[in-house]
Scaffold this active site. Structure first.
Site, PDB file in Angstrom:
ATOM      1  N   ASP A  28      -8.849   3.481  13.425  1.00  0.00           N
ATOM      2  CA  ASP A  28      -8.960   4.009  14.789  1.00  0.00           C
ATOM      3  C   ASP A  28     -10.353   3.723  15.357  1.00  0.00           C
ATOM      4  OD1 ASP A  28      -6.334   5.307  14.521  1.00  0.00           O
ATOM      5  OD2 ASP A  28      -7.376   6.549  13.061  1.00  0.00           O
TER       6      ASP A  28
ATOM      7  N   HIS B 261      -5.679  11.557  12.144  1.00  0.00           N
ATOM      8  CA  HIS B 261      -5.160  10.204  12.355  1.00  0.00           C
ATOM      9  C   HIS B 261      -3.744  10.336  12.897  1.00  0.00           C
ATOM     10  CE1 HIS B 261      -3.959   6.087  11.960  1.00  0.00           C
ATOM     11  NE2 HIS B 261      -2.978   6.435  11.172  1.00  0.00           N
TER      12      HIS B 261
HETATM   13  P1  NAX Z   1       5.022  -0.360   2.976  1.00  0.00           P
HETATM   14  O1  NAX Z   1       6.305   0.396   3.155  1.00  0.00           O
HETATM   15  O2  NAX Z   1       4.974  -1.822   3.186  1.00  0.00           O
HETATM   16  O3  NAX Z   1       4.490  -0.084   1.507  1.00  0.00           O
HETATM   17  C1  NAX Z   1       4.424   1.188   0.944  1.00  0.00           C
HETATM   18  C2  NAX Z   1       4.561   1.005  -0.548  1.00  0.00           C
HETATM   19  O4  NAX Z   1       4.328   2.271  -1.166  1.00  0.00           O
HETATM   20  C3  NAX Z   1       5.947   0.559  -0.991  1.00  0.00           C
HETATM   21  O5  NAX Z   1       5.832  -0.608  -1.786  1.00  0.00           O
HETATM   22  C4  NAX Z   1       6.470   1.749  -1.793  1.00  0.00           C
HETATM   23  O6  NAX Z   1       7.287   1.332  -2.899  1.00  0.00           O
HETATM   24  C5  NAX Z   1       5.171   2.362  -2.274  1.00  0.00           C
HETATM   25  N1  NAX Z   1       5.282   3.757  -2.693  1.00  0.00           N
HETATM   26  C6  NAX Z   1       6.055   4.740  -2.180  1.00  0.00           C
HETATM   27  N2  NAX Z   1       5.928   5.862  -2.893  1.00  0.00           N
HETATM   28  C7  NAX Z   1       5.044   5.598  -3.871  1.00  0.00           C
HETATM   29  C8  NAX Z   1       4.511   6.363  -4.941  1.00  0.00           C
HETATM   30  N3  NAX Z   1       4.900   7.624  -5.146  1.00  0.00           N
HETATM   31  N4  NAX Z   1       3.645   5.779  -5.784  1.00  0.00           N
HETATM   32  C9  NAX Z   1       3.274   4.505  -5.617  1.00  0.00           C
HETATM   33  N5  NAX Z   1       3.757   3.718  -4.621  1.00  0.00           N
HETATM   34  C10 NAX Z   1       4.613   4.254  -3.757  1.00  0.00           C
HETATM   35  O7  NAX Z   1       3.958   0.400   3.895  1.00  0.00           O
HETATM   36  P2  NAX Z   1       2.553  -0.125   4.421  1.00  0.00           P
HETATM   37  O8  NAX Z   1       2.741  -0.853   5.683  1.00  0.00           O
HETATM   38  O9  NAX Z   1       1.826  -0.774   3.314  1.00  0.00           O
HETATM   39  O10 NAX Z   1       1.860   1.264   4.812  1.00  0.00           O
HETATM   40  C11 NAX Z   1       1.497   2.209   3.829  1.00  0.00           C
HETATM   41  C12 NAX Z   1       1.090   3.521   4.473  1.00  0.00           C
HETATM   42  O11 NAX Z   1      -0.054   3.360   5.292  1.00  0.00           O
HETATM   43  C13 NAX Z   1       2.150   4.143   5.379  1.00  0.00           C
HETATM   44  O12 NAX Z   1       2.228   5.538   5.058  1.00  0.00           O
HETATM   45  C14 NAX Z   1       1.587   3.949   6.765  1.00  0.00           C
HETATM   46  O13 NAX Z   1       2.055   4.936   7.655  1.00  0.00           O
HETATM   47  C15 NAX Z   1       0.128   4.105   6.485  1.00  0.00           C
HETATM   48  N6  NAX Z   1      -0.801   3.590   7.508  1.00  0.00           N
HETATM   49  C16 NAX Z   1      -1.940   4.307   7.736  1.00  0.00           C
HETATM   50  C17 NAX Z   1      -2.906   3.875   8.630  1.00  0.00           C
HETATM   51  C18 NAX Z   1      -4.156   4.658   8.839  1.00  0.00           C
HETATM   52  O14 NAX Z   1      -4.926   4.266   9.721  1.00  0.00           O
HETATM   53  N7  NAX Z   1      -4.460   5.751   8.120  1.00  0.00           N
HETATM   54  C19 NAX Z   1      -2.694   2.658   9.440  1.00  0.00           C
HETATM   55  C20 NAX Z   1      -1.714   1.703   8.830  1.00  0.00           C
HETATM   56  C21 NAX Z   1      -0.502   2.358   8.233  1.00  0.00           C
HETATM   57  O15 NAX Z   1       0.404   2.680   9.251  1.00  0.00           O
END
Ligand code: NAX
Length: 324
Positions: free
Chosen positions: A159, A187
């Site tokens: 952000d 966030h």
């Molecule tokens: P993806 O869905 O591509 O990848 C998430 C991965 O996490 C998957 O491979 C899934 O198998 C794995 N996962 C789920 N539960 C798990 C667990 N208990 N232990 C280990 N791995 C686990 O998502 P992606 O685009 O990489 O985003 C990840 C997260 O970042 C999301 O929650 C998203 O909302 C968040 N974000 C946060 C941002 C921020 O500024 N704070 C911005 C970017 C993003 O939106």
């Protein structure tokens, strides 16, 4: 030579993981002279995909990468970890209520917090990226009573960087001319990007733009940028999120005079103690410090309070669900 720093990335097979791991292994997270050991934590169904990423990391022959482990067991992943990047989370899906979302994430961040508590290195630093990031970080923290509370943080650096870039484009200046940018709060859509302390060429940024632009364009553009990225690329921010995670940890370890990070509130600026909220921060001697003494005008007060209130409501909701 320095012994390798262990960095654990959860959600390693996801899109942020893919953008993040190669940059960590190349030395951008901690510095070009710091060897790293990577631990990739995934859910069992995604371990194979994470192993594929590990193969590609091998194939880069990164001089600083001293080892890679891939696991579905948090107790293994966090064993001896120095830096934990908690990226994997349960996304909100259609029809999901806030309670369901918090419950599902409590089931991830509670056990990960406990595994960090029981197994991580004494100097552990935790950055939560997975949403709802601030409250997920609070859940993990509350399951790690032996770890100093201040080691749990959440990411608002994306952000912050978005705010820098939007302001630079508006004023037609390089981003390097902007100092003292701040994101306050959660966030989420209630976050408050503050131009009343940001400076451009020594002038207060809020005085260089008109109030209507600040209120009706700048703030919502920064707050809704994530949705605009999804709309344009058909997928959520990944490389920019990974970049922000790198910035956050690099500055935490190596120091900075001013950035934004979500850290446990000590009550500064009227933000309720204990919630993990974004503040203007400096990093000194490896610790975040909230920058003190800023004057908060009525416009900012209202917005900081609204975002803090949302974080308090999230904390109340996870308490009620027994997640903390
Ligand atoms: P993806 O869905 O591509 O990848 C998430 C991965 O996490 C998957 O491979 C899934 O198998 C794995 N996962 C789920 N539960 C798990 C667990 N208990 N232990 C280990 N791995 C686990 O998502 P992606 O685009 O990489 O985003 C990840 C997260 O970042 C999301 O929650 C998203 O909302 C968040 N974000 C946060 C941002 C921020 O500024 N704070 C911005 C970017 C993003 O939106």
């Amino acid at each position: 030579a320095q012994s390798p720093v262990k960095v654990t990335v959860t959600g390693a097979a996801g899109q942020i993981g893919y953008a993040l791991l190669f940059r960590i292994a190349s030395g951008q997270l901690l510095g070009a002279d710091v060897p790293v050991k990577l631990s990739l934590l995934e859910i069992p169904q995604a371990v194979k995909a994470a192993e594929g990423t590990a193969m590609e990391l091998d194939d880069c022959a990164f001089p600083l990468l001293s080892g890679i482990e891939v696991t579905a067991d948090p107790n293994v992943a966090f064993d001896g970890t120095n830096v934990a990047l908690l990226v994997g989370a349960r996304p909100r899906t259609a029809g999901m209520e806030r309670g369901d979302l918090l419950q599902a994430n409590g089931g991830i961040f509670g056990p990960q917090g406990k595994a960090i508590n029981d197994h991580a290195a004494d100097d552990i630093r935790v950055l939560v990226v997975g949403n709802p990031a601030n409250t997920n970080s609070l859940i993990a923290q509350q399951h790690a009573p032996d770890v100093p509370a201040e080691r749990f943080t959440a990411m608002t650096r994306l952000d912050h960087n978005r705010a820098l870039s939007q302001l630079a484009a508006k004023l037609q200046v390089p981003v390097t001319e902007i100092k003292k940018m701040t994101i306050w709060g959660n966030h989420s859509a209630t976050q408050y990007p503050d131009l009343f302390h940001a400076e451009v060429g020594g002038k207060i940024a809020a005085e260089l733009v008109d109030e209507a632009w600040l209120r009706d364009t700048f703030i919502p553009t920064v707050a809704k940028r994530g949705a605009a990225i999804i709309e344009a690329r058909g997928a959520s921010s990944a490389a920019s999120a990974a970049n922000a995670a790198i910035d956050h940890v690099f500055d935490w370890v190596n120091g900075t005079e001013w950035t934004s990070a979500a850290i446990p509130s000590d009550g500064s600026y009227g933000v309720p103690e204990g919630i993990i909220s974004s503040f203007p921060v400096a990093s000194r001697n490896g610790k975040w410090e909230i920058i003190q003494g800023l004057e908060i005008n009525a416009f900012s007060r209202e917005r900081i309070d609204a975002s803090a209130r949302e974080l308090e409501e999230e904390r109340a909701a996870v308490r009620e669900l027994g997640l903390i």
